[in-house]
Design a protein around this motif. Structure first.
Motif, mmCIF file in Angstrom:
data_model
loop_
_atom_site.group_PDB
_atom_site.id
_atom_site.type_symbol
_atom_site.label_atom_id
_atom_site.label_comp_id
_atom_site.label_asym_id
_atom_site.label_seq_id
_atom_site.Cartn_x
_atom_site.Cartn_y
_atom_site.Cartn_z
ATOM 1 N N TYR A 235 -5.135 -2.260 -6.601
ATOM 2 C CA TYR A 235 -4.400 -2.616 -7.809
ATOM 3 C C TYR A 235 -4.382 -1.318 -8.639
ATOM 4 O O TYR A 235 -3.799 -1.672 -10.084
ATOM 5 N N PRO B 119 -10.975 -8.904 -6.546
ATOM 6 C CA PRO B 119 -9.439 -8.915 -6.716
ATOM 7 C C PRO B 119 -9.141 -10.064 -8.048
ATOM 8 O O PRO B 119 -8.369 -9.815 -8.955
ATOM 9 N N GLN C 250 -7.392 -9.312 -11.711
ATOM 10 C CA GLN C 250 -6.065 -9.986 -11.850
ATOM 11 C C GLN C 250 -6.491 -10.612 -13.253
ATOM 12 O O GLN C 250 -5.341 -10.710 -14.212
#
Length: 332
Positions: free
Chosen positions: A61, A209, A213
Motif C-alpha cells: 500500500y 489492509p 483502506q
C-alpha cells in the motif's frame, strides 16, 4: 531466541544518546505529526512471526509505519530488524524486555532504554528518535531520561487491542480490531497501536489492509512518528499505482483504477520517478515526479498518450481525489 534461550543484553556503560535525532521535547505525545488529517500506524513488541507479513502489506500500500521493537526480540530476530530498516520504516525504542518502568528506579529505567538502543544501533546503525514506554506506563523520571537521550516519548490515541486475540485469526478478532481502529476516524491525528509479538499476530495481519483502506478513503495522509510520509523506497515494477481503488481522472474523462508501474528511475535530484501504464484503451507511459517535500504537483505526460476518445492528453494525468495531495497515498 529461536532455540528457546533468552537473548543476552548488550553491555552499556553510559547513556545511549541519539545524537542523529533532533532535540526531544519533555512530555508524552499521542497525536500523529503533520498538517491536515494524518494517521500513524505503529507496531509494538516485535519483531516476531508476523513482522514480514506486516512489512509486505505496508509495502503493497506504500504507507509508512513505526516499529517499537524490544531489544531482546531484535537480538532474537536480527534479520527482521534489518528488513524493517532497509525498507525505510521508522524504528523506535520499546525497552530491552518490556518491564513496567514505573516500578523501576531511574538507573534501571535508563538501562532498559540504553540496552535496546545499543542493540538497534548494532544491527542497523540507526539511532532511535522515538521511545514508547511498555504499556504506556511512565513517570517524570521516564520522561526526563528519554529527553536526555534525544528520544521523543510516544503513546497512542487509538488502541486496537489486537494482542488480546492471542494468536487467533478468527473473523471475530479481525472485525474487532478493524472496528477499534476505525474509531480513529473521529480524530484529526490518530496514532494507532498494534503489535507484532514473537508468537505472531495473524488477526492483525488480516485486519491491516482494511484499516489502511479505511483511512486512505477518508483522506488521511499516512505518516511515521518522524513525520515522514513515505518509507523512502520506490515502488516495484508491476505494483498497482493506486491500491486504494479511487482511480485517476484522465483528462477529466476517464477513471483509471488499475494502472501499474512499468519503470522507475532515481537520481540525486529526482529520487523516485515512476513511469506508469494505464489499463484498457489508453496507450502510452506516464511519469509521476516525486516531490521531496512529500506533496504532489500532479502527474505529467512522459510519452504523449491519448484518452479513449483519441484526444491528446496535453494536460497529462491528475489525481482524481486531489491535484496536490500527498503522493504516497497513491503511489507505492
Amino acid at each position: 531466541m529461536p532455540d528457546g534461550q533468552v537473548a543476552a543484553a548488550p553491555q552499556v556503560t553510559s547513556p545511549q544518546v541519539s545524537t542523529s535525532c533532533p532535540a526531544a521535547p519533555y512530555g508524552a505525545n499521542r497525536s500523529a505529526p503533520g498538517s491536515g488529517k494524518t494517521v500513524a500506524l505503529t507496531f509494538d513488541d516485535g519483531p516476531g512471526a508476523s513482522t514480514a507479513s506486516i512489512v509486505s502489506i505496508l509495502a503493497q500500500y506504500g504507507v509508512p509505519a513505526t516499529f517499537f521493537n524490544l531489544g531482546q526480540n531484535m537480538a532474537a530476530r536480527p534479520a527482521l530488524v534489518k528488513q524493517e530498516a532497509s525498507a525505510g520504516y521508522a524504528l523506535g525504542n520499546h525497552t530491552w524486555d518490556h518491564k513496567k518502568l514505573t516500578t523501576l528506579p531511574a538507573s534501571a529505567q535508563g538501562t532498559e532504554m540504553d540496552q535496546a538502543s545499543a542493540e538497534q544501533v548494532s544491527l542497523t546503525g540507526i539511532q532511535p528518535c522515538g521511545f514508547r514506554p511498555p504499556g504506556g506506563n511512565y513517570n517524570s523520571t521516564t520522561l526526563s531520561l528519554a529527553q536526555q537521550r534525544r528520544m521523543t516519548v510516544w503513546t497512542w490515541s487509538v488502541d486496537t487491542e489486537d494482542w488480546k486475540a492471542n494468536g487467533s485469526s478468527s473473523a471475530y478478532w479481525v472485525n474487532r480490531i478493524v472496528n477499534l481502529a476505525e474509531k480513529g476516524g473521529s480524530q484529526t491525528h490518530p496514532v494507532l497501536l498494534m503489535h507484532n509479538q514473537p508468537a505472531g499476530n495473524p488477526a492483525t495481519v488480516r485486519a491491516l489492509p482494511t484499516i489502511i483502506q479505511y483511512f486512505g478513503r477518508h483522506g488521511y495522509t499516512f505518516v511515521d512518528l518522524l513525520g515522514r510520509t513515505a518509507a523512502h523506497t520506490p515502488g516495484g515494477l508491476g505494483d498497482e499505482v493506486n491500491p486504494f481503488g479511487n482511480g485517476f481522472d484522465v483528462f477529466h474523462q476517464q477513471k483509471a483504477v488499475n494502472a501499474i508501474i512499468v519503470g522507475w528511475t532515481a537520481t540525486k535530484a529526482d529520487p523516485a520517478t515512476h513511469f506508469i501504464r494505464l489499463p484498457g484503451t489508453v496507450p502510452g507511459a506516464y511519469r509521476f515526479e516525486y516531490a521531496p517535500n512529500g506533496v504532489a504537483t500532479g502527474l505529467s505526460v512522459s510519452v504523449p498518450g491519448y484518452d479513449a476518445a483519441g484526444t491528446g492528453l496535453k494536460y497529462g494525468l491528475v489525481l482524481r481525489a486531489s491535484n496536490n495531495g500527498p503522493w504516497q497515498q497513491f503511489i507505492p
